[in-house]
Design a protein around this motif. Structure first.
Motif, short mmCIF file in Angstrom:
data_model
loop_
_atom_site.label_atom_id
_atom_site.label_comp_id
_atom_site.label_asym_id
_atom_site.label_seq_id
_atom_site.Cartn_x
_atom_site.Cartn_y
_atom_site.Cartn_z
N SER A 70 -35.40 41.05 -103.23
CA SER A 70 -34.99 42.05 -104.23
C SER A 70 -33.54 42.46 -104.02
O SER A 70 -32.76 42.57 -104.98
CB SER A 70 -35.87 43.31 -104.14
OG SER A 70 -37.20 43.00 -104.44
N ILE A 107 -38.35 40.16 -109.80
CA ILE A 107 -38.45 40.08 -108.34
C ILE A 107 -38.77 41.45 -107.74
O ILE A 107 -39.66 41.60 -106.91
CB ILE A 107 -37.17 39.47 -107.74
CG1 ILE A 107 -37.04 38.01 -108.20
CG2 ILE A 107 -37.17 39.55 -106.22
CD1 ILE A 107 -35.73 37.32 -107.86
N ALA A 141 -41.66 35.44 -107.55
CA ALA A 141 -40.40 35.99 -107.04
C ALA A 141 -39.60 34.91 -106.32
O ALA A 141 -38.38 34.79 -106.51
CB ALA A 141 -40.68 37.16 -106.10
N LEU A 154 -35.99 33.57 -107.42
CA LEU A 154 -34.85 33.79 -106.53
C LEU A 154 -34.11 32.47 -106.28
O LEU A 154 -32.88 32.42 -106.36
CB LEU A 154 -35.30 34.40 -105.19
CG LEU A 154 -34.16 34.62 -104.20
CD1 LEU A 154 -33.20 35.71 -104.68
CD2 LEU A 154 -34.68 34.96 -102.81
#
Ligand code: ARG
Length: 459
Positions: A244, A300, A332, A336
């Protein structure tokens, strides 16, 4: 009919809706490789400790490789009735090798099995994130090196503040992504303990060797507490938190690229390879990759919050709620890695517009602080008075519709008689950035030192 794996006490099979809500095979098939790796280590350990015969263990280990190749070639038929990857693999193993397959699950539970599989998977994702971040850092370093002394406006409140260098701005992101990399390294180190052998929750009465399986799977050691081993998901949350924060940095940079590539700024030109057109407006070249990277933080961070919410009310040890951990982390991680790769590509391909940056650097009275500093340094004014005198000069320039270097000396002297022609030296943007020689400052010499340092330490 009742489930072949656990149906002993059941007279009837599950309702279709029960099967639909219970099954995880639709997504946890992504753990196939880790599941088989874990099972092979487990079988070898069961043989080494005399719990299984060598021949059974060998049949299991070989059979598992067959199953893996079926899965990897796409010929494996996944079954929803078999719920998850663990039971799909074991059921197929039974078809392939017969009776010994039923001995694999000795001294093990799906609870420690899934915890092990998932840790292995997330550990791989930490590694992937680390190399994705490093690739992006290298792309930023190349940009920084090229434009170490190119001047551009530095902003606060998105208002022109003081001139900085392009290299300095790129290196600011290198620092951020280096910390993101460090968070992934830390998370990986902390999660690298093996849950296998915790069994359902209490451990097992079989004389297993948890150190052996931990080592075979590349873990530093077995987890110390069996209840914790099957209950913990903080390793996944730590990955999501690090992801994150990294996505947040990606998003800030993406936002800058969106602004910088606009016709109003023209600071950078994004390559065709990382832009799209409009189906109606022929002139358009849109920074879609940057916009999508900017949006990825949402999902995310959403995954991070979602898993926190899943976990926060669960008593020890395993609860089925925990099956909801995987889709969040899968999504996520996928996004990413995609965002990192897209950002790396964009940064590699983009070209900074040196002239536009320089033009913008000099506008907006960006050297007003240099002027105030000159009044302090050369005329000995207190900074507050220098600030006031400079403000008056800015207002004078603004009223005349010109920039600070365009005022003439006589005009300036009406504001403060001590001002001499030497002041014009500090009004130029190149002199301004060159003077910022403090440690970590924007002077090209400082920026080059930062670049050299990172080129040294980046693997
Ligand atoms: N599919 C399950 C999960 O993802 C595996 C563990 C099931 N354990 C159990 N006791 N039902 O969490």
């Amino acid at each position: 009919t009742a489930n072949a794996m656990w149906g002993g006490r059941f007279a009837a099979g599950p309702d279709a809706i029960m099967e639909a809500i219970n099954a995880s095979i639709g997504f946890d098939k992504r753990l196939a490789r880790q599941d088989i790796e874990g099972s092979r280590a487990h079988a070898a350990m069961l043989a080494a400790t005399g719990i299984l015969s060598d021949s059974d263990a060998e049949a299991i280990r070989e059979g598992l490789l067959t199953v893996l190749s079926e899965i990897e070639s796409g010929s494996f038929e996944f079954s929803t009735a078999l719920e998850d990857i663990h039971m799909n693999v074991e059921a197929r193993l039974k078809q392939v090798i017969g009776e010994p397959a039923g001995r694999l699950h000795t001294a093990r539970s799906r609870n420690d099995q899934v915890a092990t599989d998932f840790r292995l998977w997330v550990r791989d994702q930490c590694d992937a994130a680390i190399s994705g971040i490093e690739a992006l850092m290298r792309a930023l370093l190349a940009q920084a090196e090229q434009g170490a002394d190119w001047v551009m406006p530095g902003f606060t409140h998105l208002q022109t503040a003081q001139p900085v260098t392009w290299g300095h701005h790129m290196m600011a992101y290198v620092e951020m992504f280096a910390r993101d990399r460090g968070r992934m390294v830390d998370a990986r180190a902390r999660m690298n303990e093996c849950p296998l052998g915790a069994a359902a929750l209490a451990g097992t009465s079989f004389p297993i060797d948890r150190h052996m399986t931990a080592e075979a799977l590349g873990f530093d050691r077995p987890m110390a507490n069996s209840l914790d081993a099957v209950s913990a998901r903080d390793f996944a949350l730590e990955f999501l938190s690090a992801a994150s924060i990294c996505a947040m940095h990606l998003s800030r940079f993406a936002e800058e690229l969106v602004i910088w590539s606009s016709a109003q700024f023209r600071f950078v030109r994004l390559s065709d390879r990382f832009s799209t057109g409009s189906s109606i407006m022929p002139q358009k070249k849109n920074p879609d990759a940057a916009e999508l990277i900017r949006a990825k933080i949402g999902r995310i961070f959403g995954a991070n919050v979602a898993l926190m919410m899943v976990m926060k009310g669960l008593p020890l040890a395993y609860s089925k709620d925990m099956q909801e951990d995987k889709e969040q982390v899968f999504d996520a991680a996928d996004n990413l890695m995609l965002a990192l790769a897209a950002m790396e590509g964009m940064v590699r391909d983009m070209s900074a517009n040196r002239e536009a940056l320089e033009r913008a650097a000099g506008s907006g009275f960006s050297t007003a602080t240099d002027l105030a500093d000159w009044l302090v340094r050369v005329l000995g004014l207190p900074f507050r008075e220098a600030h006031h005198v400079t403000g008056t000069l800015v207002a004078m320039a603004e009223g005349a519709g010109v920039d600070l270097p365009d005022l003439d000396l006589a005009q300036m002297q009406t504001v403060h008689p001590g001002i001499t022609a030497a002041i014009f030296e500090v009004l130029g943007v190149h002199n301004s950035v060159a003077s910022r020689m403090s440690h970590g400052g924007t002077a090209p010499a400082q920026v080059r030192a930062q670049i050299a340092r990172w080129k040294e330490i980046l693997p």
